[in-house]
Motif scaffolding. Structure first.
Motif, mmCIF file in Angstrom:
data_model
loop_
_atom_site.group_PDB
_atom_site.id
_atom_site.type_symbol
_atom_site.label_atom_id
_atom_site.label_comp_id
_atom_site.label_asym_id
_atom_site.label_seq_id
_atom_site.Cartn_x
_atom_site.Cartn_y
_atom_site.Cartn_z
ATOM 1 N N ALA A 64 0.830 -1.208 0.000
ATOM 2 C CA ALA A 64 0.000 0.000 0.000
ATOM 3 C C ALA A 64 0.864 1.258 0.000
ATOM 4 O O ALA A 64 0.564 2.239 -0.685
ATOM 5 C CB ALA A 64 -0.927 -0.008 1.204
ATOM 6 N N TRP A 65 1.970 1.226 0.770
ATOM 7 C CA TRP A 65 2.847 2.389 0.833
ATOM 8 C C TRP A 65 3.511 2.651 -0.517
ATOM 9 O O TRP A 65 3.520 3.791 -0.988
ATOM 10 C CB TRP A 65 3.887 2.206 1.924
ATOM 11 C CG TRP A 65 5.028 3.170 1.853
ATOM 12 C CD1 TRP A 65 6.334 2.892 1.662
ATOM 13 C CD2 TRP A 65 4.952 4.600 1.956
ATOM 14 N NE1 TRP A 65 7.097 4.033 1.645
ATOM 15 C CE2 TRP A 65 6.270 5.110 1.825
ATOM 16 C CE3 TRP A 65 3.918 5.500 2.157
ATOM 17 C CZ2 TRP A 65 6.568 6.459 1.878
ATOM 18 C CZ3 TRP A 65 4.201 6.856 2.213
ATOM 19 C CH2 TRP A 65 5.505 7.324 2.076
ATOM 20 N N ALA A 123 2.464 1.863 -3.378
ATOM 21 C CA ALA A 123 1.465 2.274 -4.372
ATOM 22 C C ALA A 123 1.111 3.751 -4.223
ATOM 23 O O ALA A 123 0.831 4.441 -5.216
ATOM 24 C CB ALA A 123 0.210 1.414 -4.229
ATOM 25 N N ASN A 124 1.104 4.245 -2.991
ATOM 26 C CA ASN A 124 0.682 5.631 -2.732
ATOM 27 C C ASN A 124 1.839 6.589 -2.510
ATOM 28 O O ASN A 124 1.626 7.804 -2.474
ATOM 29 C CB ASN A 124 -0.233 5.673 -1.503
ATOM 30 C CG ASN A 124 -1.547 4.956 -1.728
ATOM 31 O OD1 ASN A 124 -2.408 5.448 -2.454
ATOM 32 N ND2 ASN A 124 -1.717 3.790 -1.130
ATOM 33 N N THR A 131 2.386 9.594 -5.071
ATOM 34 C CA THR A 131 1.402 10.678 -4.932
ATOM 35 C C THR A 131 1.693 11.528 -3.703
ATOM 36 O O THR A 131 1.644 12.765 -3.749
ATOM 37 C CB THR A 131 -0.021 10.092 -4.833
ATOM 38 O OG1 THR A 131 -0.288 9.300 -5.983
ATOM 39 C CG2 THR A 131 -1.055 11.204 -4.720
ATOM 40 N N ILE A 132 2.011 10.864 -2.592
ATOM 41 C CA ILE A 132 2.283 11.581 -1.349
ATOM 42 C C ILE A 132 3.537 12.444 -1.491
ATOM 43 O O ILE A 132 3.573 13.603 -1.057
ATOM 44 C CB ILE A 132 2.432 10.585 -0.181
ATOM 45 C CG1 ILE A 132 1.109 9.857 0.051
ATOM 46 C CG2 ILE A 132 2.881 11.301 1.087
ATOM 47 C CD1 ILE A 132 1.178 8.746 1.077
#
Length: 281
Positions: free
Chosen positions: A173-174, A176-177, A180-181
């Motif tokens: 999850a990290w 993947a995101n 963007t972050i």
């Protein structure tokens, strides 16, 4: 011509302070300066006194009006600037401004929700303005240091997340995101002024709530009929906390002291008032 003369006469009356107003304004201004000096020289103890400065000027507005409190503010700021310099003056300006704002809004019984939102927004604008003033006075170096500090904080946070997420089973999850972050973090460095403002706003909302509650408590303690705060769920939580604190104080044997008995009596009285108040005032 006659109307013009009457207008000047009214303006003169507006700016004329009676002896009692001058005396009370000067007294509360001096007390505010003493509190701010405690904040300056004894920082850990001074946190408590920081919360009392707004209450002094709220009381002055309710007792003697906004104009007297405004003059008291100028006296306090001038006196403090002579003793410790302009840094503490900037902080005190925000505290006194909060007191004037609360005094006017309590006088006209403004509901606490718009009061908190307006107070937090105004304070955030004030803090952001002080940041811009610091940049103007200290030059681009101050801005560079501030942005570098923010960038280093982001890098440290990302490194920590890179280490922790696999341990917690959140690595997928990290990853993947994370792009963007990190892109949002880069944008925040470009639009730093908006970040500073909204960060101040988020921090100041709970601060304004605490200052408002303490000020309302002290003002009602002195017998002024101002709108009770708070109501609803928050009302019940605070009543529970008050009962808990009173129980702890009594178990510790503090009830034998006059000052503690008086404070407990007032806490119970105001708690009963909070319990009786309606959710719509």
């Amino acid at each position: 011509m006659k109307q013009s003369h009457m207008g000047k006469h009214k303006l003169g009356n507006l700016r004329h302070l009676r002896a009692i107003e001058i005396a009370e304004g000067a007294l509360l201004a001096d007390i505010a300066v003493v509190f701010q000096l405690i904040v300056h020289y004894v920082p850990f103890v001074g946190i408590f006194f920081t919360l009392l400065v707004p209450a002094l000027f709220t009381i002055l507005v309710l007792r003697r009006g906004f104009y007297t409190a405004l003059m008291g503010m100028f006296v306090a700021l001038f006196t403090l600037s002579l003793i410790v310099g302009l840094t503490q003056v900037q902080i005190m300006l925000l505290e006194v401004g909060a007191g004037l704002f609360l005094g006017v809004t309590m006088k006209y019984r403004l509901h606490y929700i718009p009061l908190i939102l307006l107070g937090a927004t105004g304070s955030a604008i004030g803090l952001t303005s002080l940041t811009l003033l610091s940049i103007l006075l200290l030059g681009p170096t101050f801005l560079t240091v501030m942005l570098n500090g923010l960038r280093q904080s982001y890098d440290a946070a990302f490194r920590l997340l890179d280490f922790l997420t696999p341990q917690l089973g959140l690595a997928t999850a990290w990853h993947a995101n994370a792009p963007t972050i990190k892109h949002l973090a880069t944008l925040s460095l470009e639009y730093w002024l908006a970040v500073v403002f909204f960060s101040n706003l988020l921090i100041l909302i709970p601060v304004v709530i605490v200052v408002y509650y303490i000020t309302a408590f002290l003002v009602r303690l002195m017998g002024y009929d101002v709108r009770s705060f708070p109501d609803g769920v928050l009302n019940r939580i605070i009543q529970w906390l008050i009962r808990l604190l009173i129980g702890i104080a009594l178990k510790l044997g503090l009830g034998k002291y006059w000052a503690t008995r008086t404070l407990i009596k007032e806490l119970r009285r105001q708690s009963m008032g909070l319990g009786r108040q309606k959710t719509t005032l």
